[in-house]
Write a protein that holds these residues in place. Structure first.
Motif, PDB file in Angstrom:
ATOM      1  N   LYS A 117      65.985 -13.964   3.649  1.00 41.29           N
ATOM      2  CA  LYS A 117      64.621 -13.456   3.499  1.00 41.29           C
ATOM      3  C   LYS A 117      64.467 -12.532   2.303  1.00 41.29           C
ATOM      4  CE  LYS A 117      63.800 -13.421   8.520  1.00 41.29           C
ATOM      5  NZ  LYS A 117      63.437 -12.548   9.670  1.00 41.29           N
ATOM      6  N   TYR A 118      65.596 -12.073   1.728  1.00 35.48           N
ATOM      7  CA  TYR A 118      65.530 -10.994   0.752  1.00 35.48           C
ATOM      8  C   TYR A 118      66.121 -11.377  -0.603  1.00 35.48           C
ATOM      9  CZ  TYR A 118      65.029  -8.382   5.139  1.00 35.48           C
ATOM     10  OH  TYR A 118      64.629  -7.945   6.377  1.00 35.48           O
ATOM     11  N   ASP A 119      65.369 -11.130  -1.643  1.00 30.82           N
ATOM     12  CA  ASP A 119      65.907 -11.212  -3.004  1.00 30.82           C
ATOM     13  C   ASP A 119      66.982 -10.140  -3.161  1.00 30.82           C
ATOM     14  OD1 ASP A 119      65.204 -12.242  -5.961  1.00 30.82           O
ATOM     15  OD2 ASP A 119      65.629 -10.096  -6.046  1.00 30.82           O
ATOM     16  N   LEU A 120      67.821 -10.298  -4.173  1.00 26.93           N
ATOM     17  CA  LEU A 120      68.909  -9.350  -4.388  1.00 26.93           C
ATOM     18  C   LEU A 120      68.385  -7.933  -4.636  1.00 26.93           C
ATOM     19  CD1 LEU A 120      71.968  -9.043  -4.594  1.00 26.93           C
ATOM     20  CD2 LEU A 120      71.810  -9.622  -7.021  1.00 26.93           C
TER      21      LEU A 120
ATOM     22  N   GLY B 202      61.331  -9.597  -7.387  1.00 29.27           N
ATOM     23  CA  GLY B 202      62.198 -10.741  -7.124  1.00 29.27           C
ATOM     24  C   GLY B 202      62.161 -11.790  -8.216  1.00 29.27           C
ATOM     25  N   MET B 203      62.435 -11.355  -9.428  1.00 25.09           N
ATOM     26  CA  MET B 203      62.423 -12.284 -10.566  1.00 25.09           C
ATOM     27  C   MET B 203      63.462 -13.387 -10.418  1.00 25.09           C
ATOM     28  SD  MET B 203      61.997 -10.583 -14.320  1.00 25.09           S
ATOM     29  CE  MET B 203      62.105 -11.856 -15.559  1.00 25.09           C
ATOM     30  N   GLY B 204      64.599 -13.037  -9.821  1.00 22.93           N
ATOM     31  CA  GLY B 204      65.647 -14.028  -9.611  1.00 22.93           C
ATOM     32  C   GLY B 204      65.189 -15.133  -8.676  1.00 22.93           C
TER      33      GLY B 204
ATOM     34  N   PHE C  17      59.932 -18.297   2.382  1.00 25.57           N
ATOM     35  CA  PHE C  17      60.112 -16.875   2.084  1.00 25.57           C
ATOM     36  C   PHE C  17      59.890 -16.565   0.598  1.00 25.57           C
ATOM     37  CE2 PHE C  17      62.942 -17.460   5.835  1.00 25.57           C
ATOM     38  CZ  PHE C  17      62.260 -16.630   6.712  1.00 25.57           C
ATOM     39  N   PHE C  18      59.479 -17.576  -0.171  1.00 24.78           N
ATOM     40  CA  PHE C  18      59.341 -17.401  -1.620  1.00 24.78           C
ATOM     41  C   PHE C  18      58.468 -16.203  -1.985  1.00 24.78           C
ATOM     42  CE2 PHE C  18      56.815 -18.879  -5.482  1.00 24.78           C
ATOM     43  CZ  PHE C  18      57.725 -18.353  -6.394  1.00 24.78           C
ATOM     44  N   ILE C  19      57.271 -16.118  -1.449  1.00 25.40           N
ATOM     45  CA  ILE C  19      56.349 -15.042  -1.828  1.00 25.40           C
ATOM     46  C   ILE C  19      56.867 -13.670  -1.389  1.00 25.40           C
ATOM     47  CG2 ILE C  19      54.012 -14.135  -1.598  1.00 25.40           C
ATOM     48  CD1 ILE C  19      54.295 -16.606  -3.416  1.00 25.40           C
ATOM     49  N   PRO C  20      57.230 -13.476  -0.113  1.00 25.47           N
ATOM     50  CA  PRO C  20      57.732 -12.141   0.254  1.00 25.47           C
ATOM     51  C   PRO C  20      59.044 -11.765  -0.423  1.00 25.47           C
ATOM     52  CG  PRO C  20      57.907 -13.663   2.111  1.00 25.47           C
ATOM     53  CD  PRO C  20      57.075 -14.334   1.070  1.00 25.47           C
ATOM     54  N   LYS C  21      59.849 -12.737  -0.825  1.00 22.34           N
ATOM     55  CA  LYS C  21      61.074 -12.407  -1.560  1.00 22.34           C
ATOM     56  C   LYS C  21      60.759 -11.949  -2.978  1.00 22.34           C
ATOM     57  CE  LYS C  21      64.846 -14.922  -1.283  1.00 22.34           C
ATOM     58  NZ  LYS C  21      65.779 -16.069  -1.249  1.00 22.34           N
ATOM     59  N   MET C  22      59.666 -12.450  -3.525  1.00 18.57           N
ATOM     60  CA  MET C  22      59.362 -12.243  -4.934  1.00 18.57           C
ATOM     61  C   MET C  22      58.533 -10.985  -5.208  1.00 18.57           C
ATOM     62  SD  MET C  22      56.967 -14.699  -7.279  1.00 18.57           S
ATOM     63  CE  MET C  22      55.541 -14.189  -6.325  1.00 18.57           C
ATOM     64  N   ILE C  23      57.555 -10.671  -4.360  1.00 20.00           N
ATOM     65  CA  ILE C  23      56.584  -9.626  -4.691  1.00 20.00           C
ATOM     66  C   ILE C  23      57.236  -8.247  -4.801  1.00 20.00           C
ATOM     67  CG2 ILE C  23      54.557 -10.849  -3.869  1.00 20.00           C
ATOM     68  CD1 ILE C  23      54.798  -9.433  -1.222  1.00 20.00           C
ATOM     69  N   VAL C  24      56.676  -7.422  -5.697  1.00 18.11           N
ATOM     70  CA  VAL C  24      57.337  -6.167  -6.052  1.00 18.11           C
ATOM     71  C   VAL C  24      57.280  -5.114  -4.953  1.00 18.11           C
ATOM     72  CG1 VAL C  24      57.024  -6.472  -8.530  1.00 18.11           C
ATOM     73  CG2 VAL C  24      55.241  -5.324  -7.194  1.00 18.11           C
ATOM     74  N   ASP C  25      56.315  -5.213  -4.041  1.00 19.13           N
ATOM     75  CA  ASP C  25      56.168  -4.178  -3.017  1.00 19.13           C
ATOM     76  C   ASP C  25      57.016  -4.413  -1.784  1.00 19.13           C
ATOM     77  OD1 ASP C  25      54.328  -6.437  -2.482  1.00 19.13           O
ATOM     78  OD2 ASP C  25      53.888  -5.273  -0.683  1.00 19.13           O
ATOM     79  N   ILE C  26      57.693  -5.577  -1.722  1.00 19.02           N
ATOM     80  CA  ILE C  26      58.313  -5.957  -0.447  1.00 19.02           C
ATOM     81  C   ILE C  26      59.480  -5.046  -0.063  1.00 19.02           C
ATOM     82  CG2 ILE C  26      60.079  -7.630  -1.196  1.00 19.02           C
ATOM     83  CD1 ILE C  26      57.519  -8.060   1.679  1.00 19.02           C
TER      84      ILE C  26
ATOM     85  N   ALA D 280      53.192  14.170   4.222  1.00 23.69           N
ATOM     86  CA  ALA D 280      54.375  13.623   4.883  1.00 23.69           C
ATOM     87  C   ALA D 280      55.424  14.728   4.978  1.00 23.69           C
ATOM     88  CB  ALA D 280      54.933  12.424   4.124  1.00 23.69           C
ATOM     89  N   ASN D 281      56.319  14.589   5.936  1.00 23.44           N
ATOM     90  CA  ASN D 281      57.433  15.532   6.060  1.00 23.44           C
ATOM     91  C   ASN D 281      58.664  15.047   5.296  1.00 23.44           C
ATOM     92  OD1 ASN D 281      56.108  17.388   7.744  1.00 23.44           O
ATOM     93  ND2 ASN D 281      56.628  16.209   9.581  1.00 23.44           N
ATOM     94  N   VAL D 282      58.848  13.728   5.287  1.00 24.77           N
ATOM     95  CA  VAL D 282      60.018  13.123   4.646  1.00 24.77           C
ATOM     96  C   VAL D 282      59.562  11.888   3.889  1.00 24.77           C
ATOM     97  CG1 VAL D 282      62.293  12.067   5.001  1.00 24.77           C
ATOM     98  CG2 VAL D 282      61.521  13.902   6.532  1.00 24.77           C
ATOM     99  N   MET D 283      60.123  11.696   2.688  1.00 19.33           N
ATOM    100  CA  MET D 283      59.852  10.482   1.917  1.00 19.33           C
ATOM    101  C   MET D 283      61.161   9.884   1.414  1.00 19.33           C
ATOM    102  SD  MET D 283      56.565   9.925   1.937  1.00 19.33           S
ATOM    103  CE  MET D 283      56.425   8.677   0.660  1.00 19.33           C
ATOM    104  N   ILE D 284      61.294   8.575   1.566  1.00 17.69           N
ATOM    105  CA  ILE D 284      62.388   7.837   0.942  1.00 17.69           C
ATOM    106  C   ILE D 284      61.846   7.322  -0.385  1.00 17.69           C
ATOM    107  CG2 ILE D 284      63.936   5.856   1.119  1.00 17.69           C
ATOM    108  CD1 ILE D 284      63.576   6.056   4.182  1.00 17.69           C
ATOM    109  N   ALA D 285      62.519   7.666  -1.472  1.00 20.03           N
ATOM    110  CA  ALA D 285      62.021   7.290  -2.801  1.00 20.03           C
ATOM    111  C   ALA D 285      63.164   6.802  -3.677  1.00 20.03           C
ATOM    112  CB  ALA D 285      61.326   8.480  -3.456  1.00 20.03           C
ATOM    113  N   GLY D 286      62.834   5.892  -4.587  1.00 22.98           N
ATOM    114  CA  GLY D 286      63.839   5.385  -5.512  1.00 22.98           C
ATOM    115  C   GLY D 286      63.407   4.055  -6.083  1.00 22.98           C
ATOM    116  N   GLY D 287      64.388   3.265  -6.489  1.00 29.65           N
ATOM    117  CA  GLY D 287      64.059   1.984  -7.085  1.00 29.65           C
ATOM    118  C   GLY D 287      65.262   1.067  -7.154  1.00 29.65           C
ATOM    119  N   SER D 288      64.999  -0.222  -7.311  1.00 30.42           N
ATOM    120  CA  SER D 288      66.077  -1.206  -7.413  1.00 30.42           C
ATOM    121  C   SER D 288      65.688  -2.302  -8.385  1.00 30.42           C
ATOM    122  CB  SER D 288      66.409  -1.804  -6.045  1.00 30.42           C
ATOM    123  OG  SER D 288      65.268  -2.392  -5.455  1.00 30.42           O
TER     124      SER D 288
END
Length: 417
Positions: free
Chosen positions: A68-71, A112-114, A135-144, A185-193
Protein backbone atom coordinates in the motif's frame (compact mmCIF):
# COMPACT_ATOMS: atom_id res chain seq x y z
CA UNK A 1 2.75 32.10 23.03
CA UNK A 2 3.59 28.66 24.38
CA UNK A 3 7.16 27.39 24.51
CA UNK A 4 7.98 24.41 22.30
CA UNK A 5 10.14 21.44 23.30
CA UNK A 6 11.81 18.84 21.07
CA UNK A 7 11.32 15.48 22.79
CA UNK A 8 11.88 12.81 20.14
CA UNK A 9 14.02 12.19 17.06
CA UNK A 10 14.04 9.60 14.28
CA UNK A 11 15.96 9.15 11.03
CA UNK A 12 16.36 6.92 8.01
CA UNK A 13 19.43 8.16 6.13
CA UNK A 14 22.36 7.24 3.89
CA UNK A 15 24.49 7.42 7.06
CA UNK A 16 22.43 5.11 9.22
CA UNK A 17 18.91 4.07 10.09
CA UNK A 18 19.02 5.08 13.74
CA UNK A 19 19.76 8.43 15.37
CA UNK A 20 22.76 6.99 17.21
CA UNK A 21 24.45 5.55 14.10
CA UNK A 22 23.62 8.63 12.05
CA UNK A 23 25.03 11.07 14.62
CA UNK A 24 28.26 9.09 15.01
CA UNK A 25 28.83 9.15 11.26
CA UNK A 26 28.08 12.88 11.09
CA UNK A 27 30.57 13.60 13.87
CA UNK A 28 33.19 11.45 12.15
CA UNK A 29 32.76 13.13 8.77
CA UNK A 30 31.67 10.04 6.85
CA UNK A 31 30.33 10.28 3.31
CA UNK A 32 27.16 8.43 2.35
CA UNK A 33 27.83 8.59 -1.40
CA UNK A 34 28.42 5.47 -3.48
CA UNK A 35 27.45 3.98 -6.87
CA UNK A 36 23.68 3.70 -7.25
CA UNK A 37 22.31 0.16 -6.86
CA UNK A 38 18.51 0.69 -6.82
CA UNK A 39 18.09 1.41 -10.52
CA UNK A 40 20.14 0.84 -13.65
CA UNK A 41 22.04 4.06 -14.34
CA UNK A 42 24.62 2.79 -16.82
CA UNK A 43 23.36 5.23 -19.49
CA UNK A 44 23.14 8.21 -17.11
CA UNK A 45 25.80 10.88 -16.75
CA UNK A 46 25.51 10.65 -12.97
CA UNK A 47 25.77 7.11 -11.65
CA UNK A 48 26.06 7.61 -7.90
CA UNK A 49 24.08 8.98 -5.00
CA UNK A 50 23.47 8.76 -1.26
CA UNK A 51 21.17 5.75 -0.98
CA UNK A 52 19.56 4.43 2.19
CA UNK A 53 21.12 1.04 2.85
CA UNK A 54 20.06 -1.94 4.96
CA UNK A 55 16.55 -0.60 5.46
CA UNK A 56 14.19 -3.37 6.51
CA UNK A 57 10.65 -2.07 6.14
CA UNK A 58 9.19 -5.14 7.87
CA UNK A 59 10.72 -3.95 11.14
CA UNK A 60 8.10 -1.19 11.10
CA UNK A 61 5.32 -2.31 8.76
CA UNK A 62 3.41 -5.56 8.45
CA UNK A 63 4.43 -7.35 5.26
CA UNK A 64 0.82 -7.41 4.03
CA UNK A 65 0.65 -3.63 4.35
CA UNK A 66 3.81 -2.86 2.38
CA UNK A 67 2.08 -3.04 -1.01
CA UNK A 68 0.00 0.00 0.00
CA UNK A 69 2.96 2.32 0.56
CA UNK A 70 5.51 3.96 -1.70
CA UNK A 71 9.06 3.91 -0.35
CA UNK A 72 8.80 7.55 0.75
CA UNK A 73 5.89 6.60 3.02
CA UNK A 74 7.79 3.58 4.34
CA UNK A 75 10.67 5.88 5.29
CA UNK A 76 8.19 8.25 6.95
CA UNK A 77 6.64 5.48 9.03
CA UNK A 78 10.03 4.21 10.16
CA UNK A 79 11.42 7.62 11.17
CA UNK A 80 8.25 8.63 13.00
CA UNK A 81 8.00 5.30 14.83
CA UNK A 82 11.56 5.87 16.07
CA UNK A 83 10.75 9.42 17.18
CA UNK A 84 7.55 8.38 18.97
CA UNK A 85 9.40 5.68 20.91
CA UNK A 86 12.23 8.08 21.65
CA UNK A 87 9.77 10.59 23.09
CA UNK A 88 8.19 7.94 25.29
CA UNK A 89 4.70 8.57 23.90
CA UNK A 90 2.12 5.80 24.33
CA UNK A 91 -0.81 6.78 22.15
CA UNK A 92 -2.59 3.51 22.89
CA UNK A 93 -3.07 4.49 26.51
CA UNK A 94 -4.49 7.92 25.64
CA UNK A 95 -8.12 8.91 25.39
CA UNK A 96 -9.68 10.12 22.15
CA UNK A 97 -9.74 13.64 23.61
CA UNK A 98 -5.98 13.52 24.29
CA UNK A 99 -5.25 12.21 20.81
CA UNK A 100 -7.32 15.04 19.34
CA UNK A 101 -4.59 17.37 20.62
CA UNK A 102 -1.82 15.52 18.72
CA UNK A 103 -1.22 16.14 15.03
CA UNK A 104 1.08 15.45 12.08
CA UNK A 105 2.60 17.81 9.54
CA UNK A 106 4.71 15.73 7.17
CA UNK A 107 6.56 17.03 4.13
CA UNK A 108 7.87 15.75 0.85
CA UNK A 109 9.02 17.43 -2.31
CA UNK A 110 8.00 14.66 -4.68
CA UNK A 111 5.84 12.10 -2.86
CA UNK A 112 5.39 8.74 -4.55
CA UNK A 113 7.32 9.55 -7.69
CA UNK A 114 8.74 6.04 -7.77
CA UNK A 115 5.25 4.58 -7.80
CA UNK A 116 4.18 6.99 -10.56
CA UNK A 117 7.18 6.09 -12.72
CA UNK A 118 6.70 2.36 -12.21
CA UNK A 119 2.98 2.48 -13.02
CA UNK A 120 3.50 4.44 -16.23
CA UNK A 121 6.29 2.11 -17.29
CA UNK A 122 3.98 -0.87 -16.84
CA UNK A 123 1.19 0.86 -18.76
CA UNK A 124 3.35 1.81 -21.74
CA UNK A 125 5.04 -1.59 -21.91
CA UNK A 126 1.68 -3.30 -22.38
CA UNK A 127 -1.02 -3.12 -25.04
CA UNK A 128 -2.50 0.12 -23.73
CA UNK A 129 -5.17 -1.58 -21.62
CA UNK A 130 -5.45 0.42 -18.38
CA UNK A 131 -4.46 -2.05 -15.68
CA UNK A 132 -3.58 0.22 -12.79
CA UNK A 133 -2.82 -0.81 -9.22
CA UNK A 134 -5.79 0.03 -6.95
CA UNK A 135 -3.31 1.60 -4.53
CA UNK A 136 -1.73 3.75 -7.25
CA UNK A 137 -3.28 7.07 -6.20
CA UNK A 138 -2.85 6.77 -2.41
CA UNK A 139 0.71 5.51 -2.90
CA UNK A 140 1.55 8.47 -5.11
CA UNK A 141 -0.06 11.56 -3.55
CA UNK A 142 2.16 13.81 -1.45
CA UNK A 143 -0.12 14.05 1.59
CA UNK A 144 -0.52 10.33 2.17
CA UNK A 145 2.44 9.89 4.54
CA UNK A 146 0.94 12.46 6.92
CA UNK A 147 -2.38 10.64 6.73
CA UNK A 148 -0.84 7.20 7.27
CA UNK A 149 1.09 8.38 10.33
CA UNK A 150 -2.12 9.69 11.89
CA UNK A 151 -4.11 6.57 10.96
CA UNK A 152 -1.50 4.20 12.43
CA UNK A 153 -1.43 6.13 15.70
CA UNK A 154 -5.10 7.23 15.84
CA UNK A 155 -4.15 10.91 16.04
CA UNK A 156 -6.98 13.34 15.42
CA UNK A 157 -5.13 16.68 15.57
CA UNK A 158 -4.06 18.89 12.62
CA UNK A 159 -2.90 16.78 9.70
CA UNK A 160 -1.46 17.85 6.35
CA UNK A 161 1.56 17.95 4.04
CA UNK A 162 3.79 20.91 3.21
CA UNK A 163 5.41 21.14 -0.23
CA UNK A 164 8.01 23.84 -0.88
CA UNK A 165 10.59 21.80 -2.81
CA UNK A 166 13.79 21.40 -0.80
CA UNK A 167 12.46 23.66 1.96
CA UNK A 168 9.45 21.37 2.50
CA UNK A 169 10.33 19.65 5.78
CA UNK A 170 11.74 22.77 7.44
CA UNK A 171 8.43 24.42 6.50
CA UNK A 172 6.58 21.49 8.13
CA UNK A 173 8.57 21.87 11.33
CA UNK A 174 7.95 25.61 11.43
CA UNK A 175 4.22 25.07 10.89
CA UNK A 176 4.15 22.46 13.67
CA UNK A 177 6.01 24.88 15.94
CA UNK A 178 3.43 27.58 15.22
CA UNK A 179 0.55 25.15 15.81
CA UNK A 180 1.80 24.39 19.31
CA UNK A 181 2.73 28.00 20.14
CA UNK A 182 -0.80 29.08 19.27
CA UNK A 183 -2.32 26.42 21.53
CA UNK A 184 -3.88 24.42 18.69
CA UNK A 185 -2.15 21.15 19.70
CA UNK A 186 -0.14 19.72 22.58
CA UNK A 187 2.11 17.49 20.46
CA UNK A 188 3.05 17.54 16.78
CA UNK A 189 4.93 14.97 14.72
CA UNK A 190 6.84 16.88 12.05
CA UNK A 191 9.43 16.11 9.41
CA UNK A 192 9.76 14.86 5.88
CA UNK A 193 10.73 11.95 3.65
CA UNK A 194 11.93 11.45 0.10
CA UNK A 195 12.65 8.46 -2.12
CA UNK A 196 13.71 10.08 -5.38
CA UNK A 197 16.63 7.94 -6.49
CA UNK A 198 14.72 6.90 -9.59
CA UNK A 199 15.26 7.38 -13.34
CA UNK A 200 13.01 10.41 -13.79
CA UNK A 201 14.49 12.38 -10.89
CA UNK A 202 18.08 11.55 -11.83
CA UNK A 203 17.33 12.37 -15.46
CA UNK A 204 15.50 15.60 -14.68
CA UNK A 205 18.06 17.02 -12.28
CA UNK A 206 20.82 15.82 -14.58
CA UNK A 207 19.28 17.63 -17.55
CA UNK A 208 19.14 20.77 -15.43
CA UNK A 209 22.91 20.44 -14.85
CA UNK A 210 22.29 20.25 -11.10
CA UNK A 211 23.97 16.90 -10.32
CA UNK A 212 27.63 16.17 -9.81
CA UNK A 213 29.17 13.88 -12.43
CA UNK A 214 32.16 12.82 -10.33
CA UNK A 215 31.51 9.12 -10.98
CA UNK A 216 35.14 8.17 -10.43
CA UNK A 217 35.09 9.38 -6.82
CA UNK A 218 31.55 9.57 -5.38
CA UNK A 219 32.61 10.02 -1.76
CA UNK A 220 34.33 13.28 -2.68
CA UNK A 221 31.60 14.56 -5.00
CA UNK A 222 29.54 16.63 -2.56
CA UNK A 223 31.90 19.52 -1.87
CA UNK A 224 30.06 22.66 -0.73
CA UNK A 225 31.93 25.96 -1.06
CA UNK A 226 34.68 24.32 -3.14
CA UNK A 227 35.98 26.06 -6.25
CA UNK A 228 35.77 22.74 -8.13
CA UNK A 229 32.26 21.66 -7.10
CA UNK A 230 30.11 20.50 -10.00
CA UNK A 231 26.64 19.95 -8.51
CA UNK A 232 24.79 18.22 -5.71
CA UNK A 233 24.59 14.51 -4.86
CA UNK A 234 21.09 13.01 -4.74
CA UNK A 235 20.12 11.57 -1.38
CA UNK A 236 17.05 9.92 0.14
CA UNK A 237 15.57 9.14 3.54
CA UNK A 238 13.53 10.73 6.31
CA UNK A 239 13.83 12.79 9.46
CA UNK A 240 11.23 13.14 12.23
CA UNK A 241 10.89 15.41 15.25
CA UNK A 242 8.40 15.32 18.10
CA UNK A 243 7.49 18.86 19.13
CA UNK A 244 5.53 19.46 22.34
CA UNK A 245 4.04 22.21 24.42
CA UNK A 246 6.84 22.71 26.96
CA UNK A 247 4.47 22.52 29.94
CA UNK A 248 2.90 19.32 28.57
CA UNK A 249 6.34 17.75 28.07
CA UNK A 250 7.52 18.68 31.57
CA UNK A 251 4.28 17.48 33.14
CA UNK A 252 4.62 14.01 31.59
CA UNK A 253 8.32 13.80 32.47
CA UNK A 254 9.63 13.79 28.91
CA UNK A 255 13.33 14.02 28.09
CA UNK A 256 13.85 17.35 26.33
CA UNK A 257 16.52 17.53 23.64
CA UNK A 258 16.22 21.23 22.88
CA UNK A 259 13.77 24.08 22.58
CA UNK A 260 12.55 25.42 19.25
CA UNK A 261 12.39 29.20 19.44
CA UNK A 262 11.96 30.61 15.95
CA UNK A 263 11.01 30.04 12.34
CA UNK A 264 11.20 32.39 9.38
CA UNK A 265 9.91 31.95 5.83
CA UNK A 266 10.37 34.18 2.80
CA UNK A 267 10.75 34.09 -0.99
CA UNK A 268 13.57 34.94 -3.37
CA UNK A 269 10.99 36.07 -5.98
CA UNK A 270 13.86 35.83 -8.44
CA UNK A 271 14.09 32.74 -10.69
CA UNK A 272 12.51 29.35 -11.35
CA UNK A 273 15.48 27.36 -10.04
CA UNK A 274 18.23 29.88 -9.27
CA UNK A 275 18.88 32.00 -6.21
CA UNK A 276 19.75 35.73 -6.22
CA UNK A 277 23.49 36.42 -5.92
CA UNK A 278 22.87 38.86 -3.06
CA UNK A 279 21.08 36.21 -0.96
CA UNK A 280 18.05 38.42 -0.31
CA UNK A 281 15.47 35.66 0.26
CA UNK A 282 17.80 33.76 2.56
CA UNK A 283 18.58 36.91 4.51
CA UNK A 284 14.89 37.73 4.93
CA UNK A 285 14.09 34.24 6.22
CA UNK A 286 16.98 34.28 8.69
CA UNK A 287 16.07 37.77 9.90
CA UNK A 288 12.45 36.75 10.47
CA UNK A 289 13.52 33.66 12.42
CA UNK A 290 15.84 35.73 14.61
CA UNK A 291 13.12 38.29 15.27
CA UNK A 292 10.65 35.58 16.24
CA UNK A 293 13.21 34.02 18.58
CA UNK A 294 13.78 37.43 20.12
CA UNK A 295 17.54 37.29 19.69
CA UNK A 296 20.23 39.20 17.84
CA UNK A 297 22.51 37.55 15.26
CA UNK A 298 25.44 37.42 17.70
CA UNK A 299 23.56 34.84 19.80
CA UNK A 300 23.71 32.18 17.06
CA UNK A 301 26.62 29.77 17.59
CA UNK A 302 26.14 27.50 14.59
CA UNK A 303 24.47 27.65 11.17
CA UNK A 304 23.64 24.42 9.39
CA UNK A 305 23.80 25.81 5.87
CA UNK A 306 21.59 24.60 3.03
CA UNK A 307 24.76 24.48 0.90
CA UNK A 308 23.99 21.85 -1.71
CA UNK A 309 27.33 22.11 -3.54
CA UNK A 310 26.12 24.20 -6.46
CA UNK A 311 28.01 27.30 -7.48
CA UNK A 312 25.21 29.87 -7.47
CA UNK A 313 23.35 28.42 -4.50
CA UNK A 314 26.31 28.18 -2.14
CA UNK A 315 27.44 31.74 -2.78
CA UNK A 316 23.94 33.18 -2.59
CA UNK A 317 23.45 31.67 0.87
CA UNK A 318 26.83 32.84 2.13
CA UNK A 319 26.10 36.36 0.89
CA UNK A 320 22.76 36.20 2.70
CA UNK A 321 24.50 35.08 5.89
CA UNK A 322 26.99 37.94 5.54
CA UNK A 323 24.10 40.41 5.15
CA UNK A 324 22.51 39.24 8.40
CA UNK A 325 25.50 38.32 10.56
CA UNK A 326 28.11 40.80 9.39
CA UNK A 327 31.39 40.19 11.21
CA UNK A 328 29.95 37.85 13.86
CA UNK A 329 32.16 34.73 13.56
CA UNK A 330 29.29 32.23 13.71
CA UNK A 331 30.37 28.67 12.84
CA UNK A 332 28.95 27.49 9.50
CA UNK A 333 28.98 23.99 8.04
CA UNK A 334 27.30 21.95 5.32
CA UNK A 335 26.15 18.50 6.39
CA UNK A 336 25.06 17.73 2.82
CA UNK A 337 28.74 17.12 2.15
CA UNK A 338 28.10 13.86 4.04
CA UNK A 339 24.42 13.02 3.53
CA UNK A 340 23.95 14.31 0.02
CA UNK A 341 20.82 16.32 -0.72
CA UNK A 342 17.66 14.66 0.61
CA UNK A 343 15.45 17.16 -1.24
CA UNK A 344 12.15 17.53 0.64
CA UNK A 345 13.54 15.58 3.61
CA UNK A 346 16.69 17.69 3.93
CA UNK A 347 15.34 20.22 6.41
CA UNK A 348 14.10 17.52 8.79
CA UNK A 349 17.32 15.50 8.79
CA UNK A 350 19.32 18.71 9.23
CA UNK A 351 17.01 19.76 12.08
CA UNK A 352 17.93 16.51 13.82
CA UNK A 353 21.58 17.46 13.34
CA UNK A 354 20.89 20.97 14.65
CA UNK A 355 19.13 19.68 17.77
CA UNK A 356 21.94 17.22 18.52
CA UNK A 357 24.55 19.93 17.97
CA UNK A 358 22.89 22.08 20.65
CA UNK A 359 22.41 19.17 23.04
CA UNK A 360 25.97 17.85 22.72
CA UNK A 361 27.98 21.05 22.05
CA UNK A 362 29.27 19.61 18.78
CA UNK A 363 29.50 21.43 15.45
CA UNK A 364 29.60 19.06 12.45
CA UNK A 365 32.19 19.82 9.81
CA UNK A 366 32.12 20.22 6.03
CA UNK A 367 34.01 17.41 4.32
CA UNK A 368 35.54 17.32 0.81
CA UNK A 369 36.17 21.08 0.47
CA UNK A 370 39.79 21.10 -0.66
CA UNK A 371 39.92 24.38 -2.58
CA UNK A 372 37.58 26.96 -0.98
CA UNK A 373 35.85 29.26 -3.45
CA UNK A 374 37.71 32.55 -3.79
CA UNK A 375 34.38 34.40 -3.72
CA UNK A 376 33.46 33.32 -0.17
CA UNK A 377 32.74 36.57 1.70
CA UNK A 378 35.56 37.66 3.93
CA UNK A 379 35.30 36.86 7.62
CA UNK A 380 32.93 33.88 7.45
CA UNK A 381 33.82 31.03 9.81
CA UNK A 382 33.23 27.86 7.79
CA UNK A 383 34.15 24.64 9.60
CA UNK A 384 36.01 22.39 7.19
CA UNK A 385 36.89 18.76 7.90
CA UNK A 386 35.40 16.77 10.77
CA UNK A 387 33.29 18.04 13.65
CA UNK A 388 34.58 20.22 16.47
CA UNK A 389 33.60 20.49 20.11
CA UNK A 390 32.33 23.95 20.92
CA UNK A 391 29.66 25.50 23.12
CA UNK A 392 26.36 25.67 21.20
CA UNK A 393 23.42 27.53 22.71
CA UNK A 394 21.58 28.52 19.52
CA UNK A 395 21.51 26.79 16.12
CA UNK A 396 20.06 28.18 12.90
CA UNK A 397 19.03 25.75 10.14
CA UNK A 398 18.59 27.00 6.55
CA UNK A 399 16.68 25.36 3.70
CA UNK A 400 15.81 26.69 0.25
CA UNK A 401 13.79 25.28 -2.64
CA UNK A 402 13.16 25.66 -6.37
CA UNK A 403 10.60 28.40 -6.80
CA UNK A 404 12.44 30.67 -4.39
CA UNK A 405 11.10 29.20 -1.14
CA UNK A 406 13.20 29.85 1.97
CA UNK A 407 12.67 28.42 5.46
CA UNK A 408 14.86 28.94 8.52
CA UNK A 409 14.40 27.34 11.93
CA UNK A 410 16.18 28.12 15.21
CA UNK A 411 16.78 25.70 18.09
CA UNK A 412 18.06 26.54 21.56
CA UNK A 413 19.87 24.43 24.12
CA UNK A 414 17.33 23.38 26.76
CA UNK A 415 17.96 24.47 30.31
CA UNK A 416 15.57 23.91 33.19
CA UNK A 417 14.12 27.13 34.55
Amino acid sequence: MKRVAVTGLGVITPLGNSVEEFWENIKNGKSGAAPITKVDVTKFKTQFGCEVRNFVAEEYIDKKELKKYDLYTQYAIAATDQAIRDAGLDFGSMSEEERAEIGVIWATGNGGMGTFEEQLREFHSGDGTPRFNPFFIPKMIVDIAAGVISIRNKLHGPNYCTVSACASSNTAIINAFDTIRLGKANVMIAGGSEAAIIHSALGGFGAAQALSKRNDNPEKASRPFDQDRDGFVMGEGAGALILEDMDYAIQRGATIYAEMVGGGMAADAYHLTGTPPNGLGAALGMSKALAEAGITPDKIDYINAHATSTGLGDMSELNGIKRVFGDHPVAISASKSMTGHLLGAAGAVESVISVLAAKNDVIPGTINTENPDEHIPEGLNIIFGKSINQKVDYVLNNTFGFGGHTATSIFKKYTES
